[in-house]
Design an enzyme around this catalytic site. Structure first.
Site, short mmCIF file in Angstrom:
data_model
loop_
_atom_site.label_atom_id
_atom_site.label_comp_id
_atom_site.label_asym_id
_atom_site.label_seq_id
_atom_site.Cartn_x
_atom_site.Cartn_y
_atom_site.Cartn_z
N SER A 169 0.88 -1.17 0.00
CA SER A 169 0.00 0.00 0.00
C SER A 169 0.91 1.22 0.00
O SER A 169 1.88 1.29 -0.79
CB SER A 169 -0.92 -0.05 1.22
N TYR B 141 -3.92 8.18 -7.53
CA TYR B 141 -2.99 7.28 -6.84
C TYR B 141 -3.41 7.08 -5.39
O TYR B 141 -3.50 5.94 -4.90
CB TYR B 141 -1.55 7.83 -6.91
N LYS C 18 -4.68 3.60 -3.44
CA LYS C 18 -4.05 2.98 -2.27
C LYS C 18 -5.02 2.92 -1.08
O LYS C 18 -4.97 1.99 -0.28
CB LYS C 18 -2.75 3.72 -1.90
N1 LIG Z 1 8.57 4.84 -4.08
C1 LIG Z 1 7.70 5.31 -3.21
O1 LIG Z 1 7.85 6.43 -2.70
C2 LIG Z 1 6.51 4.48 -2.80
C3 LIG Z 1 5.86 4.82 -1.61
C4 LIG Z 1 4.76 4.07 -1.19
C5 LIG Z 1 4.33 2.99 -1.96
N2 LIG Z 1 4.99 2.69 -3.14
C6 LIG Z 1 4.50 1.54 -3.90
O2 LIG Z 1 5.55 0.62 -4.03
C7 LIG Z 1 5.28 -0.24 -5.14
C8 LIG Z 1 6.55 -0.40 -5.96
O3 LIG Z 1 6.91 0.87 -6.47
P1 LIG Z 1 8.43 1.38 -6.45
O4 LIG Z 1 8.50 2.57 -5.57
O5 LIG Z 1 9.36 0.26 -6.21
O6 LIG Z 1 8.55 1.97 -7.93
P2 LIG Z 1 9.21 1.35 -9.26
O7 LIG Z 1 10.67 1.22 -9.08
O8 LIG Z 1 8.70 2.24 -10.33
O9 LIG Z 1 8.58 -0.09 -9.36
C9 LIG Z 1 7.26 -0.29 -9.79
C10 LIG Z 1 7.14 -1.72 -10.22
O10 LIG Z 1 5.77 -2.00 -10.57
C11 LIG Z 1 5.77 -2.58 -11.87
N3 LIG Z 1 4.53 -2.38 -12.61
C12 LIG Z 1 3.91 -1.23 -12.96
N4 LIG Z 1 2.80 -1.50 -13.67
C13 LIG Z 1 2.72 -2.85 -13.78
C14 LIG Z 1 1.81 -3.75 -14.38
N5 LIG Z 1 0.73 -3.32 -15.06
N6 LIG Z 1 2.05 -5.09 -14.27
C15 LIG Z 1 3.13 -5.55 -13.61
N7 LIG Z 1 4.04 -4.75 -13.04
C16 LIG Z 1 3.83 -3.41 -13.10
C17 LIG Z 1 6.95 -1.95 -12.58
O11 LIG Z 1 7.26 -2.72 -13.72
P3 LIG Z 1 7.98 -2.12 -15.03
O12 LIG Z 1 9.45 -2.15 -14.74
O13 LIG Z 1 7.58 -3.04 -16.13
O14 LIG Z 1 7.47 -0.72 -15.23
C18 LIG Z 1 7.98 -2.02 -11.46
O15 LIG Z 1 8.51 -3.31 -11.36
C19 LIG Z 1 4.11 0.39 -5.89
O16 LIG Z 1 2.93 -0.31 -5.57
C20 LIG Z 1 4.05 1.80 -5.32
O17 LIG Z 1 2.77 2.33 -5.39
C21 LIG Z 1 6.07 3.40 -3.55
#
Ligand SMILES: NC(=O)c1ccc[n+]([C@@H]2O[C@H](COP(=O)([O-])OP(=O)(O)OC[C@H]3O[C@@H](n4cnc5c(N)ncnc54)[C@H](OP(=O)(O)O)[C@@H]3O)[C@@H](O)[C@H]2O)c1
Length: 272
Positions: free
Chosen positions: A134, A148, A152
Protein backbone atom coordinates in the site's frame (compact mmCIF):
# COMPACT_ATOMS: atom_id res chain seq x y z
CA UNK A 1 11.34 -30.39 -4.00
CA UNK A 2 13.47 -28.08 -1.89
CA UNK A 3 12.58 -27.36 1.73
CA UNK A 4 13.45 -23.68 1.69
CA UNK A 5 10.65 -21.12 1.79
CA UNK A 6 9.42 -19.41 -1.36
CA UNK A 7 8.16 -15.94 -2.24
CA UNK A 8 6.19 -14.86 -5.33
CA UNK A 9 6.71 -11.16 -6.18
CA UNK A 10 4.99 -8.82 -8.64
CA UNK A 11 6.86 -5.76 -9.91
CA UNK A 12 10.29 -7.31 -9.32
CA UNK A 13 12.03 -5.39 -12.11
CA UNK A 14 12.91 -2.34 -10.01
CA UNK A 15 12.60 -0.48 -6.72
CA UNK A 16 10.94 -2.15 -3.73
CA UNK A 17 10.11 -5.39 -5.60
CA UNK A 18 13.67 -5.83 -6.88
CA UNK A 19 15.27 -5.02 -3.49
CA UNK A 20 12.90 -7.48 -1.79
CA UNK A 21 13.63 -10.23 -4.31
CA UNK A 22 17.38 -9.74 -3.73
CA UNK A 23 17.17 -9.72 0.07
CA UNK A 24 15.00 -12.85 0.22
CA UNK A 25 17.28 -14.60 -2.29
CA UNK A 26 20.34 -13.64 -0.22
CA UNK A 27 18.57 -15.08 2.85
CA UNK A 28 18.16 -18.46 1.13
CA UNK A 29 14.55 -18.16 -0.03
CA UNK A 30 13.31 -19.43 -3.39
CA UNK A 31 12.17 -16.43 -5.39
CA UNK A 32 9.62 -16.19 -8.20
CA UNK A 33 10.34 -12.76 -9.68
CA UNK A 34 7.56 -11.58 -11.97
CA UNK A 35 7.83 -8.51 -14.15
CA UNK A 36 6.23 -7.12 -17.28
CA UNK A 37 9.37 -7.63 -19.39
CA UNK A 38 11.80 -10.40 -18.34
CA UNK A 39 14.54 -8.52 -20.20
CA UNK A 40 14.52 -6.22 -17.14
CA UNK A 41 15.55 -9.09 -14.84
CA UNK A 42 18.66 -8.62 -12.69
CA UNK A 43 21.61 -10.83 -13.64
CA UNK A 44 21.56 -12.74 -10.29
CA UNK A 45 17.99 -13.87 -11.04
CA UNK A 46 19.29 -16.61 -13.32
CA UNK A 47 20.46 -18.50 -10.21
CA UNK A 48 19.09 -21.87 -9.11
CA UNK A 49 16.72 -20.55 -6.44
CA UNK A 50 15.10 -17.95 -8.69
CA UNK A 51 12.60 -18.12 -11.54
CA UNK A 52 11.52 -15.21 -13.71
CA UNK A 53 8.07 -14.84 -15.28
CA UNK A 54 6.62 -12.27 -17.66
CA UNK A 55 3.59 -10.95 -15.89
CA UNK A 56 1.45 -7.86 -16.27
CA UNK A 57 -0.90 -7.63 -13.29
CA UNK A 58 -3.74 -6.54 -15.57
CA UNK A 59 -3.64 -10.07 -17.08
CA UNK A 60 -5.20 -12.78 -14.88
CA UNK A 61 -4.07 -15.62 -17.17
CA UNK A 62 -0.43 -14.45 -16.99
CA UNK A 63 -0.61 -14.33 -13.19
CA UNK A 64 -2.27 -17.75 -13.02
CA UNK A 65 0.39 -19.23 -15.31
CA UNK A 66 3.24 -17.67 -13.29
CA UNK A 67 1.78 -18.93 -10.00
CA UNK A 68 1.20 -22.39 -11.50
CA UNK A 69 4.75 -22.67 -12.80
CA UNK A 70 6.11 -21.42 -9.47
CA UNK A 71 4.19 -24.20 -7.71
CA UNK A 72 5.55 -26.78 -10.17
CA UNK A 73 9.08 -25.57 -9.54
CA UNK A 74 9.05 -24.82 -5.79
CA UNK A 75 6.13 -27.00 -4.61
CA UNK A 76 4.45 -24.14 -2.71
CA UNK A 77 4.27 -20.39 -2.36
CA UNK A 78 4.78 -19.43 1.28
CA UNK A 79 4.58 -15.69 0.75
CA UNK A 80 3.06 -13.68 -2.11
CA UNK A 81 4.17 -10.06 -2.37
CA UNK A 82 1.60 -8.07 -4.38
CA UNK A 83 3.79 -5.07 -4.99
CA UNK A 84 3.39 -3.91 -8.62
CA UNK A 85 1.97 -0.43 -8.95
CA UNK A 86 2.52 3.08 -10.23
CA UNK A 87 1.25 6.59 -9.60
CA UNK A 88 -1.19 8.55 -11.73
CA UNK A 89 -0.71 12.12 -10.52
CA UNK A 90 -2.27 15.46 -11.42
CA UNK A 91 -5.74 16.99 -11.17
CA UNK A 92 -8.96 15.07 -11.69
CA UNK A 93 -10.13 17.45 -14.42
CA UNK A 94 -7.11 16.58 -16.57
CA UNK A 95 -7.52 12.81 -16.45
CA UNK A 96 -8.51 10.78 -19.48
CA UNK A 97 -10.94 7.90 -19.05
CA UNK A 98 -8.13 5.47 -19.93
CA UNK A 99 -5.78 6.96 -17.28
CA UNK A 100 -8.43 6.72 -14.54
CA UNK A 101 -9.36 3.13 -15.31
CA UNK A 102 -5.78 1.96 -15.73
CA UNK A 103 -4.70 3.31 -12.31
CA UNK A 104 -7.27 1.16 -10.53
CA UNK A 105 -6.81 -1.76 -12.92
CA UNK A 106 -3.11 -2.00 -11.99
CA UNK A 107 -3.00 -0.83 -8.37
CA UNK A 108 -6.24 -2.33 -7.04
CA UNK A 109 -7.47 -5.04 -9.38
CA UNK A 110 -3.86 -6.14 -9.95
CA UNK A 111 -3.69 -6.97 -6.24
CA UNK A 112 -7.01 -8.84 -6.40
CA UNK A 113 -5.78 -10.83 -9.43
CA UNK A 114 -2.56 -11.71 -7.60
CA UNK A 115 -4.61 -12.99 -4.66
CA UNK A 116 -6.78 -15.02 -7.06
CA UNK A 117 -3.65 -16.58 -8.56
CA UNK A 118 -2.02 -17.68 -5.29
CA UNK A 119 -4.97 -18.29 -2.94
CA UNK A 120 -6.14 -21.71 -4.27
CA UNK A 121 -2.87 -23.44 -3.31
CA UNK A 122 -2.58 -21.59 0.01
CA UNK A 123 -6.21 -22.45 0.77
CA UNK A 124 -5.60 -26.14 0.00
CA UNK A 125 -2.52 -26.18 2.24
CA UNK A 126 -4.25 -24.05 4.90
CA UNK A 127 -1.16 -21.85 5.05
CA UNK A 128 0.19 -18.72 3.40
CA UNK A 129 0.92 -15.04 3.78
CA UNK A 130 -0.02 -12.33 1.27
CA UNK A 131 1.80 -9.02 1.70
CA UNK A 132 0.47 -6.10 -0.34
CA UNK A 133 2.27 -2.84 -0.99
CA UNK A 134 0.00 0.00 0.00
CA UNK A 135 1.50 3.38 0.94
CA UNK A 136 1.21 6.09 3.55
CA UNK A 137 -0.92 7.47 0.69
CA UNK A 138 -3.37 4.72 1.64
CA UNK A 139 -3.84 6.46 4.97
CA UNK A 140 -3.69 10.18 4.17
CA UNK A 141 -4.57 12.43 1.23
CA UNK A 142 -1.81 14.28 -0.62
CA UNK A 143 -2.03 17.05 -3.21
CA UNK A 144 -1.84 16.42 -6.96
CA UNK A 145 -2.38 12.68 -6.60
CA UNK A 146 -6.14 11.99 -6.18
CA UNK A 147 -6.13 8.84 -8.30
CA UNK A 148 -2.99 7.28 -6.84
CA UNK A 149 -4.05 8.13 -3.29
CA UNK A 150 -7.57 6.79 -3.78
CA UNK A 151 -6.18 3.60 -5.37
CA UNK A 152 -4.05 2.98 -2.27
CA UNK A 153 -7.01 3.78 0.02
CA UNK A 154 -8.88 1.13 -1.99
CA UNK A 155 -6.01 -1.32 -1.47
CA UNK A 156 -6.26 -0.74 2.28
CA UNK A 157 -9.99 -1.52 2.18
CA UNK A 158 -9.50 -4.49 -0.13
CA UNK A 159 -6.99 -6.17 2.17
CA UNK A 160 -8.61 -5.19 5.46
CA UNK A 161 -11.81 -6.77 4.17
CA UNK A 162 -10.31 -9.77 2.33
CA UNK A 163 -8.51 -10.96 5.45
CA UNK A 164 -11.86 -11.99 6.92
CA UNK A 165 -12.64 -14.35 4.02
CA UNK A 166 -9.10 -15.77 3.83
CA UNK A 167 -8.30 -16.19 7.54
CA UNK A 168 -10.54 -19.28 7.95
CA UNK A 169 -8.35 -20.97 5.31
CA UNK A 170 -5.14 -20.17 7.17
CA UNK A 171 -4.15 -17.32 4.84
CA UNK A 172 -2.79 -14.22 6.53
CA UNK A 173 -2.84 -10.72 4.99
CA UNK A 174 -0.41 -7.89 5.74
CA UNK A 175 -0.20 -4.33 4.41
CA UNK A 176 3.17 -2.68 3.73
CA UNK A 177 2.88 1.12 3.99
CA UNK A 178 6.04 2.84 2.76
CA UNK A 179 6.64 6.58 2.91
CA UNK A 180 8.62 8.25 0.11
CA UNK A 181 11.27 5.81 -1.17
CA UNK A 182 13.99 6.45 -3.75
CA UNK A 183 12.89 4.28 -6.68
CA UNK A 184 11.73 4.82 -10.27
CA UNK A 185 8.32 5.77 -8.85
CA UNK A 186 8.45 9.55 -9.37
CA UNK A 187 10.22 9.42 -12.75
CA UNK A 188 10.00 6.40 -15.10
CA UNK A 189 6.88 4.94 -13.47
CA UNK A 190 4.94 8.19 -13.04
CA UNK A 191 1.96 9.16 -15.17
CA UNK A 192 0.48 12.68 -15.03
CA UNK A 193 -2.84 14.16 -16.01
CA UNK A 194 -2.76 17.54 -17.71
CA UNK A 195 -4.99 20.62 -17.60
CA UNK A 196 -4.07 24.25 -18.35
CA UNK A 197 -6.02 25.64 -15.38
CA UNK A 198 -3.77 23.67 -13.01
CA UNK A 199 -0.44 24.28 -14.79
CA UNK A 200 1.30 25.85 -11.76
CA UNK A 201 0.06 23.19 -9.33
CA UNK A 202 1.12 20.42 -11.73
CA UNK A 203 4.62 21.78 -12.14
CA UNK A 204 4.93 22.29 -8.34
CA UNK A 205 3.62 18.75 -7.77
CA UNK A 206 6.11 17.27 -10.25
CA UNK A 207 8.98 19.11 -8.61
CA UNK A 208 7.87 18.16 -5.10
CA UNK A 209 7.50 14.48 -6.04
CA UNK A 210 10.95 14.25 -7.62
CA UNK A 211 12.70 16.27 -4.86
CA UNK A 212 11.04 14.27 -2.08
CA UNK A 213 11.99 10.89 -3.51
CA UNK A 214 15.51 11.87 -4.60
CA UNK A 215 16.40 12.44 -0.95
CA UNK A 216 14.29 9.53 0.37
CA UNK A 217 15.48 6.22 1.90
CA UNK A 218 16.60 3.40 -0.41
CA UNK A 219 14.25 0.52 -1.31
CA UNK A 220 16.61 -1.89 0.50
CA UNK A 221 15.32 -0.36 3.77
CA UNK A 222 11.77 -1.34 2.79
CA UNK A 223 12.89 -4.84 1.80
CA UNK A 224 14.06 -5.31 5.40
CA UNK A 225 10.54 -4.49 6.60
CA UNK A 226 9.07 -7.01 4.12
CA UNK A 227 11.44 -9.66 5.49
CA UNK A 228 10.28 -8.84 9.00
CA UNK A 229 6.66 -9.10 7.90
CA UNK A 230 7.35 -12.52 6.38
CA UNK A 231 9.19 -13.91 9.37
CA UNK A 232 8.01 -12.27 12.61
CA UNK A 233 5.10 -14.70 13.05
CA UNK A 234 2.89 -11.84 14.22
CA UNK A 235 -0.82 -11.60 13.56
CA UNK A 236 -0.56 -7.92 12.59
CA UNK A 237 -2.11 -6.13 9.59
CA UNK A 238 -0.19 -2.88 9.02
CA UNK A 239 3.54 -2.19 8.81
CA UNK A 240 4.78 1.33 8.14
CA UNK A 241 8.13 1.46 6.33
CA UNK A 242 10.18 4.66 6.57
CA UNK A 243 7.02 6.78 6.78
CA UNK A 244 8.83 10.08 7.48
CA UNK A 245 6.98 12.62 9.65
CA UNK A 246 3.72 12.71 7.66
CA UNK A 247 1.60 10.03 9.31
CA UNK A 248 2.41 11.21 12.83
CA UNK A 249 1.75 14.87 11.90
CA UNK A 250 -1.51 13.94 10.15
CA UNK A 251 -2.71 12.19 13.28
CA UNK A 252 -1.49 14.87 15.68
CA UNK A 253 -2.45 18.11 13.95
CA UNK A 254 -5.92 19.61 13.61
CA UNK A 255 -7.04 19.37 9.97
CA UNK A 256 -6.68 23.13 9.36
CA UNK A 257 -3.02 23.10 10.44
CA UNK A 258 -2.27 19.90 8.52
CA UNK A 259 -3.76 21.33 5.31
CA UNK A 260 -1.90 24.62 5.79
CA UNK A 261 1.40 22.79 6.20
CA UNK A 262 0.93 20.72 3.03
CA UNK A 263 -0.26 23.72 1.02
CA UNK A 264 2.80 25.68 2.18
CA UNK A 265 5.10 22.84 1.04
CA UNK A 266 3.41 22.91 -2.38
CA UNK A 267 3.76 26.71 -2.62
CA UNK A 268 7.45 26.48 -1.68
CA UNK A 269 8.01 23.80 -4.35
CA UNK A 270 6.33 26.11 -6.92
CA UNK A 271 8.68 28.98 -5.99
CA UNK A 272 11.94 26.97 -6.21
N1 LIG B 1 8.57 4.84 -4.08
C1 LIG B 1 7.70 5.31 -3.21
O1 LIG B 1 7.85 6.43 -2.70
C2 LIG B 1 6.51 4.48 -2.80
C3 LIG B 1 5.86 4.82 -1.61
C4 LIG B 1 4.76 4.07 -1.19
C5 LIG B 1 4.33 2.99 -1.96
N2 LIG B 1 4.99 2.69 -3.14
C6 LIG B 1 4.50 1.54 -3.90
O2 LIG B 1 5.55 0.62 -4.03
C7 LIG B 1 5.28 -0.24 -5.14
C8 LIG B 1 6.55 -0.40 -5.96
O3 LIG B 1 6.91 0.87 -6.47
P1 LIG B 1 8.43 1.38 -6.45
O4 LIG B 1 8.50 2.57 -5.57
O5 LIG B 1 9.36 0.26 -6.21
O6 LIG B 1 8.55 1.97 -7.93
P2 LIG B 1 9.21 1.35 -9.26
O7 LIG B 1 10.67 1.22 -9.08
O8 LIG B 1 8.70 2.24 -10.33
O9 LIG B 1 8.58 -0.09 -9.36
C9 LIG B 1 7.26 -0.29 -9.79
C10 LIG B 1 7.14 -1.72 -10.22
O10 LIG B 1 5.77 -2.00 -10.57
C11 LIG B 1 5.77 -2.58 -11.87
N3 LIG B 1 4.53 -2.38 -12.61
C12 LIG B 1 3.91 -1.23 -12.96
N4 LIG B 1 2.80 -1.50 -13.67
C13 LIG B 1 2.72 -2.85 -13.78
C14 LIG B 1 1.81 -3.75 -14.38
N5 LIG B 1 0.73 -3.32 -15.06
N6 LIG B 1 2.05 -5.09 -14.27
C15 LIG B 1 3.13 -5.55 -13.61
N7 LIG B 1 4.04 -4.75 -13.04
C16 LIG B 1 3.83 -3.41 -13.10
C17 LIG B 1 6.95 -1.95 -12.58
O11 LIG B 1 7.26 -2.72 -13.72
P3 LIG B 1 7.98 -2.12 -15.03
O12 LIG B 1 9.45 -2.15 -14.74
O13 LIG B 1 7.58 -3.04 -16.13
O14 LIG B 1 7.47 -0.72 -15.23
C18 LIG B 1 7.98 -2.02 -11.46
O15 LIG B 1 8.51 -3.31 -11.36
C19 LIG B 1 4.11 0.39 -5.89
O16 LIG B 1 2.93 -0.31 -5.57
C20 LIG B 1 4.05 1.80 -5.32
O17 LIG B 1 2.77 2.33 -5.39
C21 LIG B 1 6.07 3.40 -3.55
Amino acid sequence: MSHSRSIFITGASSGIGLATAKLFHDKGWQVAATMRDPKDAASWMTGERCVIFACDVTDQSALDAAAGETLSKFGKIDVAFANAGYGLNGPIEGATEEQMLRQFDVNVHGVARTIKAVAPDMRARKSGLIITTSSIGGLIGMPMAPFYISSKHAVEGLIESARFELAPFGIQMKLLEPGGIKTDFSRRSADWTDHPAYADAISAGKKMAVDLLDSAPAPEKVAEVVLKMATDGKDRLRYLAKPGPYVALYKALPDRLWRGMIQMALRNAAKN
